[in-house]
Every structure is written in structure tokens, then in C-alpha cells.
Design an enzyme around this catalytic site. Sequence first.
Site, mmCIF file in Angstrom:
data_model
loop_
_atom_site.group_PDB
_atom_site.id
_atom_site.type_symbol
_atom_site.label_atom_id
_atom_site.label_comp_id
_atom_site.label_asym_id
_atom_site.label_seq_id
_atom_site.Cartn_x
_atom_site.Cartn_y
_atom_site.Cartn_z
ATOM 1 N N HIS A 172 0.825 -1.229 0.000
ATOM 2 C CA HIS A 172 0.000 0.000 0.000
ATOM 3 C C HIS A 172 0.853 1.271 0.000
ATOM 4 O O HIS A 172 0.433 2.299 0.560
ATOM 5 C CB HIS A 172 -0.953 0.036 1.209
ATOM 6 C CG HIS A 172 -1.690 -1.243 1.458
ATOM 7 N ND1 HIS A 172 -2.867 -1.557 0.843
ATOM 8 C CD2 HIS A 172 -1.376 -2.313 2.231
ATOM 9 C CE1 HIS A 172 -3.271 -2.753 1.238
ATOM 10 N NE2 HIS A 172 -2.379 -3.243 2.071
ATOM 11 N N SER B 91 14.014 20.691 -16.614
ATOM 12 C CA SER B 91 12.827 21.459 -16.965
ATOM 13 C C SER B 91 13.292 22.797 -17.519
ATOM 14 O O SER B 91 14.281 23.353 -17.073
ATOM 15 C CB SER B 91 11.986 21.670 -15.705
ATOM 16 O OG SER B 91 11.232 22.858 -15.838
ATOM 17 N N LYS C 234 15.149 20.761 -11.544
ATOM 18 C CA LYS C 234 14.441 19.504 -11.816
ATOM 19 C C LYS C 234 15.212 18.532 -12.698
ATOM 20 O O LYS C 234 15.909 18.912 -13.610
ATOM 21 C CB LYS C 234 13.071 19.806 -12.444
ATOM 22 C CG LYS C 234 12.172 20.409 -11.396
ATOM 23 C CD LYS C 234 10.697 20.267 -11.562
ATOM 24 C CE LYS C 234 10.140 19.262 -12.459
ATOM 25 N NZ LYS C 234 8.691 19.213 -12.399
ATOM 26 N N GLU D 185 8.967 7.510 -17.261
ATOM 27 C CA GLU D 185 7.566 7.897 -17.471
ATOM 28 C C GLU D 185 7.059 7.423 -18.829
ATOM 29 O O GLU D 185 5.924 6.955 -18.959
ATOM 30 C CB GLU D 185 7.423 9.412 -17.361
ATOM 31 C CG GLU D 185 7.640 9.918 -15.954
ATOM 32 C CD GLU D 185 7.669 11.439 -15.894
ATOM 33 O OE1 GLU D 185 6.794 12.008 -15.243
ATOM 34 O OE2 GLU D 185 8.555 12.047 -16.504
#
Length: 449
Positions: A145, A266, A272, A279
Amino acid sequence: MSNNDHSNYTVSLHYDRRLYKYDVAGSMAHVRMLAAQGILPRGDADSIVAGLRQIRNEIENGNFPWRDDLEDIHMNIERRLFDKIGDVAGKLHTARSRNDQVSLDMRLYSKEAVISLVGAVHDLRQVLIDKAVTHAKTIMPGYTHVQRAQPVYFAHHMLAYFSMLGRDRERLLQAQTRADVMPLGSGALAGVPYPIDREMVARELGFADISTNSMDAVSDRDFVLDILSAASTCMVHLSRLAEELVLWSSKEFGFIRLHDDYTTGSSMMPQKRNPDFAELARGKTGRVFGHLFAMLTVMKGLPLTYDRDMQEDKEALFDTVDVLQSTLSVMAGMVSTMELNVDRLREAAEDGNVLATDIADYLVVRGMPFREAHGVVASLSERASSEGKKLHELSLGTYRNHSTLFEKDVLSIDVTTSLEARDVPGGTASGRVASALKAAMSDLEAESD
Ligand code: ARG
């Protein structure tokens, strides 16, 4: 604006041209068999084979005159054969239909595609083992979880993916056996009225078997569905791994640093390092599922035998193979180059109440029923968190207030004792992980033989 020129609608050439090798090989085997059976004069067969060879060279050298108006790869090659050798070209299609021809080409393609996918699966599994070896003693929290649950060795986590990919390999190879059936001789659907030798063609093209029913042979795309399905399950696994890498590389987890080659900055936020490759591996999974569903849907309403709908199998299969192949390779690169923050992983494993189960097990070993022990530890953890402490920071007195079964040795339960206690086949104790690693290595070696 209306466009009434629909002539391109049926054209598949822009994607099925990648079948050229298989189409040429299939035609050569077919025509040689026709000659061997006395159906075609040897001289005719020889000139057809020579013409096909020239055509293959033209395609490979980039000077083949592709013609969209001929719709597909089969018609393009056949028409070009007329340019090369004249009317004798018309004999190539004796005892054959595009229906059994396209099935043959797709099967030959599939067999090769699976070999290279299985190779890429092998490479990723090797990378997982290498990472596991390097981090055989690195401790991390295992999760359920997305909650820290129990400590595990990092190697154990890597080997979980090794197992998944082992099943993927089996599924792909099984799909390959479905593709490994030679359909030529089925003709359009009913077989052909010539004394052909189907076994000879199968032998020449390296097929394990010949199809047993001509109607099934030209209308069957199960082998495509099998590859799409095996690929989808493999993408599920890669996507889960990708998701973990995304999480682990975040500041919140801080478990790993992905190599610069697999992150992008970024344009607005210089701090970043986005895990774009992971992804996209996760994202492209959707596309592969889509292809599986597209083909299931295409096939489900088709009356026997061949229907043109089936032409849709190509983009689905080719794209699936391309995406899976590149994703396997990206994941291998990403895992092999990632760096672990070993201290952070260990801290996370020691933090919180990950030893709760071990403390409950301590009571169980001393005779308390597990459910009751679970309750004792739950109230101990409440107590600990109200004091802003971890479980192992509580005093023996506190422990004994909750159960007199606790003795001094409860204080020596730590992450390592927890890990090493899980000494069962398939468990995370270091001895078990070491033998799992050994078994994994010999599995991979056996594959390479
Ligand atoms: N381009 C077609 C396909 O991929 C080849 C088979 C065509 N057969 C036919 N009877 N029209 O399905």
C-alpha cells in the site's frame, strides 16, 4: 473540405514493406518446391529465384521503385518481378494466394521478432542480477500500500523483477510456437489443386510444423494475439518497474539517482531532473494494451476465412514489437546506470515501525496467538508514536507493561535480525537471496547456451 480520393484507404505498403525479406524468402521456397514437384520447369523457377534476389537487393539498397497504387508489399514485389524477368513472373503465384502468403510472412516475422525480444528480456534480466549482486547487502523498506512494511534486501527486490521477466520469456516463447506453423498450401482458403510438398517448404523456411486446416490457416491470427498478450503482460512489469524508479528518484523517496542520460531538465525549473524515460516506459504501456484490444476486437466478428480487416494486424504487431524492444533496452540502461543512496535506503528501512511484525512474531514464538500478539504490538506502537519514539526505542519496562512475555532480548530485534529471520525458500534472508542469485545466474547461462 471534402476529399473524394480514397485510393489510399486500403494501402498497407508504408508499413507492410518491412515484410519484404520474409515475402522474398517465402516466394523462393515456394517456387523451389514447385520445381521439385515438377509443377514448374526448373529453368522458370531459377529465373524467378534470381529475379527475387535482385529485388531483395534493390530494396536493401534503397532503389526499389515502390508503388502505392499496388497497395501492399506482395503486389509490389510480384509486379517488379515482371519488370525483371518478363511473363514467367506470372508463374510465381501458382498454387498460392495472398491469403496464405500474408499469413506466412507474418509468421516468419513473428518468429524473428520473438527471438530478438527474448534477447532483450535476457539482457534486462542480466542487468537486474548485476544490480542485485552489487547491492546484495543493501537494506531497503519493502512496501505494501506504498506504506513501509518490512525490511528487505535490495537484491530481493531486483530478483522479484527477474522472476516476472522469466515468465515473460516463457510466454513469448510459447507465442512463438504458435507462429511456428507453415500455412502455404492453404491457397485462398480450401487448399490448392496441385501436388505440392508442404513439408519441403516448411523445412526450407525452418518451420516446426505445417497447418492442419486450410480455412483455419488463412483466417488464424491467434499467434499475433498471443504475442500482443505476452507483450502486454511484459509491459505491465516494465511499467511497474518504471513507476518504482519514478517514485524512488523523487525527493520524497530519495532512494536513487537516475543517470543524466535518462532524465531531462525542466525549461523553467533548473533544479528539476525529470525521469522522462521511466515515465514514457510507463506511458507506452497504454499503447501496447491498445493494440491487443484493437486486434481482439478486429478478430471477434470475422466470418471465416480471410477478411481484409485482418490487414490491421500489422501496425498493431509491428508497433508492439518496436515499443517492447525499445522499452526493454531503455529499462536495462536505466537500471544499470542508476545510483543507489544506500544510507537513505537503510534509514528508511529502520524508520517507523517496520519491526512491528518481528515483535509480534517474538510473542508468538513464546506462545501467544498471533492475533493477540498483533493487538499488543498495535498498542505498543501507539504508545511509541505518542512519545515520538520508534518501537525499538521503547524501554524494556514499557514492553513488559504490555506483555510479560517480553524479555531483554526483545531490545536486540533490529532490521538485520528481521531480515535474517525470513529464512525460508523465497524469503529475503541473505542466504536465501544468495542462493536465489546463484540460481538466477545459472538460468541465464543456460539460456545463452
Ligand atoms: N495486404 C493484405 C493483408 O495484409 C494481404 C492479403 C490480401 N488478400 C486479399 N485476399 N485481399 O491482409
